[in-house]
Design a protein around this motif. Structure first.
Motif, PDB file in Angstrom:
ATOM      1  N   ALA A  39      27.170 -17.485 -21.409  1.00 26.36           N
ATOM      2  CA  ALA A  39      26.468 -16.158 -21.651  1.00 26.36           C
ATOM      3  C   ALA A  39      25.167 -15.649 -21.704  1.00 26.36           C
ATOM      4  O   ALA A  39      25.567 -14.119 -21.105  1.00 26.36           O
ATOM      5  CB  ALA A  39      26.528 -16.054 -24.090  1.00 26.36           C
ATOM      6  N   ALA A  40      23.837 -16.157 -21.805  1.00 34.06           N
ATOM      7  CA  ALA A  40      23.358 -15.580 -20.688  1.00 34.06           C
ATOM      8  C   ALA A  40      23.372 -14.727 -19.230  1.00 34.06           C
ATOM      9  O   ALA A  40      22.377 -14.106 -18.932  1.00 34.06           O
ATOM     10  CB  ALA A  40      21.914 -17.332 -20.598  1.00 34.06           C
ATOM     11  N   LEU A  42      25.853 -14.173 -18.272  1.00 36.85           N
ATOM     12  CA  LEU A  42      26.641 -12.508 -18.301  1.00 36.85           C
ATOM     13  C   LEU A  42      25.912 -11.181 -19.071  1.00 36.85           C
ATOM     14  O   LEU A  42      26.133 -10.168 -19.053  1.00 36.85           O
ATOM     15  CB  LEU A  42      28.386 -12.590 -19.081  1.00 36.85           C
ATOM     16  CG  LEU A  42      29.360 -14.112 -18.013  1.00 36.85           C
ATOM     17  CD1 LEU A  42      29.925 -14.137 -18.864  1.00 36.85           C
ATOM     18  CD2 LEU A  42      29.797 -12.734 -17.140  1.00 36.85           C
ATOM     19  N   GLU A  43      25.140 -11.703 -19.583  1.00 33.81           N
ATOM     20  CA  GLU A  43      24.357 -10.706 -20.413  1.00 33.81           C
ATOM     21  C   GLU A  43      23.189 -11.022 -19.901  1.00 33.81           C
ATOM     22  O   GLU A  43      21.945  -9.778 -20.754  1.00 33.81           O
ATOM     23  CB  GLU A  43      24.116 -11.255 -21.768  1.00 33.81           C
ATOM     24  CG  GLU A  43      25.135 -11.142 -22.962  1.00 33.81           C
ATOM     25  CD  GLU A  43      25.113 -11.994 -24.519  1.00 33.81           C
ATOM     26  OE1 GLU A  43      24.222 -12.917 -25.074  1.00 33.81           O
ATOM     27  OE2 GLU A  43      25.782 -12.754 -25.188  1.00 33.81           O
ATOM     28  N   GLY A  44      22.692 -11.215 -18.628  1.00 32.59           N
ATOM     29  CA  GLY A  44      21.586 -10.423 -17.607  1.00 32.59           C
ATOM     30  C   GLY A  44      20.103 -11.591 -18.536  1.00 32.59           C
ATOM     31  O   GLY A  44      19.403 -10.756 -17.616  1.00 32.59           O
ATOM     32  N   ARG A  45      20.194 -12.426 -19.228  1.00 31.64           N
ATOM     33  CA  ARG A  45      19.004 -13.024 -19.885  1.00 31.64           C
ATOM     34  C   ARG A  45      18.438 -14.296 -18.919  1.00 31.64           C
ATOM     35  O   ARG A  45      17.115 -14.908 -18.560  1.00 31.64           O
ATOM     36  CB  ARG A  45      19.081 -13.782 -21.398  1.00 31.64           C
ATOM     37  CG  ARG A  45      19.411 -12.323 -22.230  1.00 31.64           C
ATOM     38  CD  ARG A  45      19.575 -13.377 -23.485  1.00 31.64           C
ATOM     39  NE  ARG A  45      20.673 -13.678 -23.918  1.00 31.64           N
ATOM     40  CZ  ARG A  45      21.224 -14.855 -23.826  1.00 31.64           C
ATOM     41  NH1 ARG A  45      20.713 -15.883 -24.143  1.00 31.64           N
ATOM     42  NH2 ARG A  45      22.611 -15.083 -24.344  1.00 31.64           N
ATOM     43  N   ASN A  59      35.496 -13.940 -14.716  1.00 36.12           N
ATOM     44  CA  ASN A  59      34.623 -13.399 -14.692  1.00 36.12           C
ATOM     45  C   ASN A  59      34.242 -13.153 -13.169  1.00 36.12           C
ATOM     46  O   ASN A  59      33.452 -12.423 -12.617  1.00 36.12           O
ATOM     47  CB  ASN A  59      33.080 -13.217 -15.701  1.00 36.12           C
ATOM     48  CG  ASN A  59      33.214 -13.117 -17.026  1.00 36.12           C
ATOM     49  OD1 ASN A  59      33.738 -12.327 -17.789  1.00 36.12           O
ATOM     50  ND2 ASN A  59      33.432 -14.577 -17.511  1.00 36.12           N
ATOM     51  N   ARG A 199      25.233 -13.026 -10.487  1.00 33.29           N
ATOM     52  CA  ARG A 199      25.526 -11.657 -10.951  1.00 33.29           C
ATOM     53  C   ARG A 199      25.842 -11.445  -9.291  1.00 33.29           C
ATOM     54  O   ARG A 199      24.747 -11.128  -9.284  1.00 33.29           O
ATOM     55  CB  ARG A 199      24.878 -10.383 -11.612  1.00 33.29           C
ATOM     56  CG  ARG A 199      25.738 -11.172 -13.515  1.00 33.29           C
ATOM     57  CD  ARG A 199      24.698  -9.875 -14.832  1.00 33.29           C
ATOM     58  NE  ARG A 199      22.773  -9.725 -14.079  1.00 33.29           N
ATOM     59  CZ  ARG A 199      22.409 -11.146 -14.511  1.00 33.29           C
ATOM     60  NH1 ARG A 199      22.606 -12.317 -15.267  1.00 33.29           N
ATOM     61  NH2 ARG A 199      21.122 -10.707 -14.300  1.00 33.29           N
TER      62      ARG A 199
END
Length: 279
Positions: A39-40, A42-45, A59, A199
């Motif tokens: 999640a981190a 994919l969410e950019g964290r 993804n 990403r």
């Protein structure tokens, strides 16, 4: 270097990759379980992380992976296990407890059950394997260090003259099925549990990748020391941890990519092409 965040999973199986990571100016670290790091990223964290191979596949239109990093095995993994009291072939219609910590292991279990014609009832439930079995689940999926400890509770102790390869996979009425071994029996391929992904619009700086390669080389070169360090906190013999660690394939070679491609097709039909960066 601009601020860059590297996501880490604090499981023993990645300790040879992470034990010798060092500080770089502008580099920070964030730690969590596999699903948290998925999640981190994919969410950019975080910008680069060791993530579940299933999330990488799901993804694939957004992510790329380092071309030479993985957490893979050929045969048994010891730490991704289904604990069950009924034989595998008799699990149809029975409840199986699933962990929320790993998307890949859940999908691997689904693929293996389907390949066997077993239609079990899969439910989310957290807890140790033996407690959940006693609560009425016919099977319990466990991953990571806890799964390794619980496997050793069934398979151990390891005597001075024993081999890990000859330890039993059943004690009393509790059976342990190693999912990576079952995958190998089904396909003949290694199973890739994780890759280091980023990403596509944000590839990692060259100095970060080089530092990671140097850390991997140092960690594999000192596998005994890494194993002894991790064994102290896990309450397991260092010999068990060392065998566990040298069993892993950390370089994403051609056989690992073939296994990953087979898993991708089975677990996520119609997925986008997998992309491995030229770094």
């Amino acid at each position: 270097m601009p601020m860059y965040t590297l996501g880490l999973i604090d499981y023993t199986n990645v300790a040879p990759l992470t034990a010798h990571l060092r500080d770089l100016e502008g580099l920070r670290y964030e730690r969590g379980v596999p699903t948290a790091m998925n999640a981190a990223l994919l969410e950019g964290r975080v910008d680069l992380s060791n993530i579940s191979s299933f999330e990488f596949v799901r993804n694939a239109h957004r992510l790329a992976a380092l071309p030479d990093f993985s957490v893979s095995v050929l045969g048994p993994v010891y730490s991704v296990n289904l604990f069950h009291r009924r034989p595998w072939a008799e699990l149809s219609g029975q409840r199986i407890a699933l962990t929320s910590q790993s998307a890949t292991s859940v999908q691997l279990l689904r693929v293996l059950l389907e390949a066997s014609g077993v239609n079990a009832v899969l439910e989310r439930a957290e807890g140790d394997a033996f407690t959940l079995l006693d609560q009425g689940y016919a099977g319990v999926l466990r991953i990571g260090d806890d799964a390794l400890r619980e496997w050793y509770r069934v398979a151990g102790p390891l005597g001075e003259r024993d081999s890990m390869l000859t330890l039993p996979h059943q004690r009393g009425d509790v059976i342990v099925t190693d999912l990576a071994q079952r995958w190998y029996d089904l396909t003949g391929h290694p199973f890739t549990f994780a890759v280091w992904a980023y990403r596509r619009d944000n590839p990692p700086p060259a100095e970060v990748v080089q530092m990671m390669r140097e850390a991997r080389r140092a960690g594999i070169g000192e596998l005994g020391n890494v194993a002894r360090s991790r064994a102290q906190g896990m309450g397991l013999p260092a010999r068990v941890i060392q065998h566990y660690l040298w069993n892993f394939r950390y370089h994403l070679e051609a056989p690992d990519k073939k296994g990953l491609a087979r898993f991708a097709d089975l677990a996520c039909p119609g997925h986008a092409p997998l992309h491995f960066g030229d770094l």
